[in-house]
Write an enzyme that holds these catalytic residues in place. Structure first.
Site, PDB file in Angstrom:
ATOM      1  N   GLU A 158       4.490  -3.841  12.073  1.00  0.00           N
ATOM      2  CA  GLU A 158       3.384  -2.894  11.948  1.00  0.00           C
ATOM      3  C   GLU A 158       2.290  -3.625  11.203  1.00  0.00           C
ATOM      4  OE1 GLU A 158       2.762  -0.219  13.333  1.00  0.00           O
ATOM      5  OE2 GLU A 158       4.756   0.237  14.123  1.00  0.00           O
TER       6      GLU A 158
ATOM      7  N   CYS B 226      -3.297   1.529   6.692  1.00  0.00           N
ATOM      8  CA  CYS B 226      -3.510   0.891   7.996  1.00  0.00           C
ATOM      9  C   CYS B 226      -4.021   1.921   9.001  1.00  0.00           C
ATOM     10  CB  CYS B 226      -2.257   0.194   8.486  1.00  0.00           C
ATOM     11  SG  CYS B 226      -0.785   1.163   8.280  1.00  0.00           S
TER      12      CYS B 226
ATOM     13  N   ASN C 185       0.791  -1.237   0.000  1.00  0.00           N
ATOM     14  CA  ASN C 185       0.000   0.000   0.000  1.00  0.00           C
ATOM     15  C   ASN C 185       0.822   1.287   0.000  1.00  0.00           C
ATOM     16  OD1 ASN C 185       0.690  -0.561   2.661  1.00  0.00           O
ATOM     17  ND2 ASN C 185      -1.079   0.515   3.479  1.00  0.00           N
TER      18      ASN C 185
ATOM     19  N   GLU D   4       8.624   3.081  14.626  1.00  0.00           N
ATOM     20  CA  GLU D   4       9.350   3.392  13.399  1.00  0.00           C
ATOM     21  C   GLU D   4       9.422   4.910  13.257  1.00  0.00           C
ATOM     22  OE1 GLU D   4       9.221   0.614  10.082  1.00  0.00           O
ATOM     23  OE2 GLU D   4       7.100   0.399  10.559  1.00  0.00           O
TER      24      GLU D   4
END
Ligand code: ADP
Length: 478
Positions: free
Chosen positions: A246, A280, A148, A458
């Site tokens: 993630e 997400c 994505n 991150e």
């Protein structure tokens, strides 16, 4: 044109190739990208291991210059790379341009971070001794990325890994190898020593699996689905490798009765449907105070009707296609599930035909839903959102937190007090006030709680937690 894998500083041809197809026009083949064989992944891991000692000893200036050069080339080629990205993933050209710009900024940010790797010096509790705490690279990092964000996610894992002196083996998602290949080409030509960065395109179950299980990989950073992430965690933990995951989200956006309605509609539209809902951090649960439910639904429905779902690269398109047939099938299946569960489909949810044959879907809005419905529990990852009506703020907060996920959340309100309470009490790694749940800065930590994430954050300076290891040195003063 063929696209080989970058292994040990050389472009190595594979035996078969991934066919990268344009989701806006399935007759358009973006390119063929060679798959790396198991032996070639082995070769990449050896090359990364061999390159590591020298790369770890390079000066911060060398690493900073290389990363800065990469960021500069990405920026200079922004239009062309955005076109490739939009063509292979299906987000609009404007969205793709934003993503490419972000990838460039990430490299520039970490170029500077390479110069200020954090450390500490403390006095000892014993006389005549100094204590120095330093951060050292970990070694070889396996990066596994989803489809994505075809360039931003490889960038936000690769840049810190290299900045802190690690070597990388990157396996991008098979649906979007083009942007990762372009990034590998830029890194290679920037003059990275052979083996410091390796690209291995291939299946998750073959190439991804090897990066997770092979003892030559010291740490694995993964972004993708929950089941894959959980499996990776178990396998990596078994051999004691460092892991960062993630995964999904089921992000709530709370709209209170005192909200500015234009803001609420704008924020919900963007968070739920832009980038085809394939983020997400997308807002999939719209939790609305009953007093404004009708008004909000009317406003959002009107805004959705104005959207133009079409070819990602066509002028005027605001929502591109779904990424592929299997994701489209999943989205449509969830629309059926919602209907069966008794949710009311206010609009959308059907497949659309456009001039070209692509995976087009009308953005779907469910109303009259309950938080215990499957459409509100499971991540759909498409242009589908649900309205959940609640009686007051307290119930809104409780519903927002009643989920196994915890990536991002948002609230639209004009009450400072309620916004502050929500910020403190919502169980997510990121929270937005009067802003969409999706859309984040590149210089601050990104990540979630509960089932959404695992391991250190991150991005931003917090990336050092994962990409370095700490050493505590005790030195006798004389
Ligand atoms: P998505 O729904 O985004 O495709 P996945 O979790 O299936 O989510 O994929 C994310 C990334 O993980 C992709 O690069 C994929 O190839 C990789 N992957 C899939 N299965 C595995 C596995 N068993 N081991 C390692 N990587 C995997």
């Amino acid at each position: 044109m063929t696209h080989a894998n970058l292994i040990g500083g050389e472009w190595i041809r594979g035996n078969d190739a991934v066919i990268d197809v344009n989701p806006s026009d399935t007759a358009d083949v973006v390119g063929e990208y060679d798959r790396a064989s198991a032996e070639q992944v082995d070769h990449a891991l050896d090359a990364a291991r061999q390159a590591f000692p020298a790369w770890a000893r390079t000066t911060p200036q060398v690493r900073a210059d290389l990363l800065d050069k990469v960021g500069t080339e990405i920026l200079a080629r922004r239009g062309e790379l955005a076109d490739l990205l939009a063509r292979e993933e299906g987000k609009t050209l404007a969205e793709a341009t934003g993503e490419v710009g972000r990838a460039a900024q990430i490299f520039k940010f970490f170029a500077a971070e390479a110069l200020r790797v954090p450390g500490e010096r403390l006095g000892s509790v014993r006389p005549g001794i100094d204590v120095e705490i330093t951060r050292e690279p970990i070694g070889v990092i396996g990066l596994i990325t989803p489809w994505n964000f075809p360039i931003a996610i490889p960038a936000w894992k690769t840049a810190p890994a290299l900045a802190y002196g690690n070597c990388v083996v990157l396996k991008p998602a098979e649906l979007v190898p083009g942007s990762a290949w372009a990034l590998a080409d830029i890194l290679h030509r920037a003059g990275l020593p052979a083996g410091v960065f390796n690209l291995v395109v291939g299946r998750g179950s073959v190439v991804g699996e090897k990066l997770v299980s092979d003892p030559r990989v010291d740490a694995v950073s993964f972004t993708g689905s929950v089941p894959t992430g959980r499996g990776i965690l178990e396998r990596a933990a078994r051999r004691g490798a460092k892991v960062q995951l993630e995964m999904g989200g089921k992000n709530p956006l709370v709209v209170l009765a005192d909200a500015d309605m234009d803001t609420a509609v704008r924020v919900a539209l963007d968070g739920a449907f832009f980038q085809t809902g394939q983020r997400c951090t997308a807002s999939s649960r719209l939790i609305v105070e009953q007093a404004v439910e009708e008004k909000f639904i009317a406003g959002l429905t009107e805004a959705i009707r104005k959207q133009v779902v079409d070819d990602a690269r066509k002028q005027g398109t605001t929502i591109g296609p779904v990424v592929d047939q299997s994701q489209l099938d999943q989205d449509l299946r969830y629309v059926d599930i919602g209907k069966q569960e008794g949710a009311k489909l206010a609009l959308g949810g059907e497949r659309l035909n456009r001039e070209k044959s692509g995976f087009y879907m009308a953005p779907a809005l469910f109303t009259g839903t309950r938080n215990d419905m499957r459409i509100n529990r499971e991540e759909i990852f498409g242009p589908v959102a649900s309205v959940i009506a609640v009686k007051d703020y307290d119930e809104a907060l409780a519903v927002a937190n009643d989920t196994s996920f915890g990536l991002c959340s948002g609230i639209v309100t004009t009450s400072l007090k309620k916004a502050a309470h929500f910020r403190r009490n919502v169980e997510t790694g990121m929270v937005m006030v009067n802003l969409p749940t999706a859309g984040v800065d590149y210089h601050v930590p990104f990540g979630g709680r509960k089932g959404s994430s695992y391991g250190p954050r991150e991005q931003g300076r917090y990336a050092a937690e994962f990409y370095t290891q700490v050493k505590t040195a005790y030195v006798m003063q004389s």
